[in-house]
Design an enzyme around this catalytic site. Structure first.
Site, mmCIF file in Angstrom:
data_model
loop_
_atom_site.group_PDB
_atom_site.id
_atom_site.type_symbol
_atom_site.label_atom_id
_atom_site.label_comp_id
_atom_site.label_asym_id
_atom_site.label_seq_id
_atom_site.Cartn_x
_atom_site.Cartn_y
_atom_site.Cartn_z
ATOM 1 N N GLU A 39 30.631 -53.248 -60.945
ATOM 2 C CA GLU A 39 30.794 -54.644 -61.360
ATOM 3 C C GLU A 39 32.268 -54.964 -61.606
ATOM 4 O OE1 GLU A 39 32.141 -54.558 -64.541
ATOM 5 O OE2 GLU A 39 31.703 -52.416 -64.550
ATOM 6 N N GLU A 49 33.748 -50.944 -62.652
ATOM 7 C CA GLU A 49 33.900 -51.132 -61.202
ATOM 8 C C GLU A 49 32.956 -50.263 -60.382
ATOM 9 O OE1 GLU A 49 37.941 -50.572 -59.957
ATOM 10 O OE2 GLU A 49 38.767 -52.025 -61.369
#
Length: 349
Positions: A173, A316
């Site tokens: 994300e 991430e």
């Protein structure tokens, strides 16, 4: 197009017969029984997911869901909101942390914009619900209809990737301030006070932490999310990146491939996904124990034990790709090691 319920109905239980066969195979390899510990349990899990003894995660993909959050307006992060957009540009260039790690692990990275406060970005899949979710401290993050649409579209995306040859999906994300809605989700679904779920995120100062805690507390009080209805929780105190990850998990399980979780955000999304579709739980592989506060609560609720302890909190999907070599090792061990019989080795009791 398939509805969310139709996609969930496709999720099959793991193949227990194949798992039993894999267990017997592992006990017969040239090693003491059980000596490779959790690597063996992972191989058994993978055999049940793939429904095959010849397990392989040859085509790995990390899917990064990105979005901005209206709660940014409450001053819950130090980074400018534009960093979501700017870091996505770095991901497109392949120079962000997770992109460098993924390249090292020979994994693809698929970038998806579910709600960045910008125009569409070249090189990024445009699944934008709208430009930023609502401010959960004053209103719902999204409507229930938006939440369901996001879950469905993301699930269909995962299925599409598997149909194109992907054999393993990791979740990632990107979104400034997204640890705040994640903390709200974990608070609601783990029945925990925000003091136990709100962490430092991107180096938020300790002396201002109480403010972030109060924002989460206010978000829950104003929106009154129903802990027995995870779509309601997502809509009221979640975010587009979190909903996108939950949808990816549901779709990957429906398509019959493992899902590798990242850290805190990924675990919050997994809580949403598992409550919507409990059948996905056996498909989940936890990567690392994030240093972000609240991770352990989420992992305990999910009944998952991560494989790595790295004190990481980048997000991430960085932790997810770090676990990819462990999955490769489990596959190699199960398919390439010699057997006791072939080596004429007899082990006495």
């Amino acid at each position: 197009m398939q509805s969310l319920n139709q996609i969930i109905a496709q999720i099959r239980p793991l193949d227990r017969l194949v798992m039993e066969e894999m267990s017997i195979r592992l006990d017969g390899l040239v090693k003491p029984v059980g000596s490779l510990g959790r690597l063996e349990q992972l191989a058994i899990q993978l055999s049940g997911i793939y429904r095959n003894l010849n397990i392989s995660a040859s085509h790995k993909q990390l899917i990064v869901m990105a979005a901005d959050h209206g709660v940014y307006a409450e001053g819950i992060t130090l980074a400018p909101q534009a960093v979501t957009y700017l870091q996505m540009l770095n991901m497109v260039k392949g120079v962000s942390g997770v992109c460098v790690l993924a390249k090292q692990m020979k994994a693809d990275v698929l970038l998806v914009d579910t709600g960045i406060d910008s125009l569409p970005i070249e090189g990024v899949l445009n699944y934008k619900v709208r430009r930023s979710s609502g401010n959960i401290a004053t209103q719902a993050a999204m409507s229930r209809e938006e939440a369901i649409t996001l879950l469905e579209r993301s699930a269909r995306l995962a299925i599409e990737q598997v149909n194109h040859g992907v054999r393993l999906i990791g979740t990632g994300e990107l979104g400034m301030g997204n640890t705040t809605p994640a903390a709200a989700i974990v608070s609601v679904l783990c029945d925990a006070e925000p003091e136990h779920t709100v962490g430092v995120g991107a180096n938020f100062p300790q002396d201002r932490m109480q403010h972030r805690i109060e924002v989460v507390r206010r978000a829950i009080a104003i929106n009154q999310p129903d802990a027995n209805d995870s779509i309601d929780v997502l809509a009221k105190v979640g975010g587009f990146d979190l909903g996108g990850m939950a949808g990816i998990m549901i779709g990957a399980a429906a398509a019959g491939v493992p899902i590798v979780l990242d850290g805190f955000l990924s675990c919050a999304a997994a809580l949403i996904a598992v409550n919507i579709a409990p059948q996905i739980h056996p498909y989940l592989i936890p990567s690392h124990r994030s240093a972000e506060k609240g991770t352990q609560l989420a992992l305990e609720k999910l009944n998952l034990v991560p494989y790595l302890e790295m004190s990481m909190r980048l997000g991430e999907g960085s932790g997810a790709v770090m676990a990819f070599p462990i999955i490769d090792a489990a596959c190699a061990m199960a398919t390439k090691m010699g057997s006791l019989n072939e080596s004429n080795i007899l082990l006495s009791d």
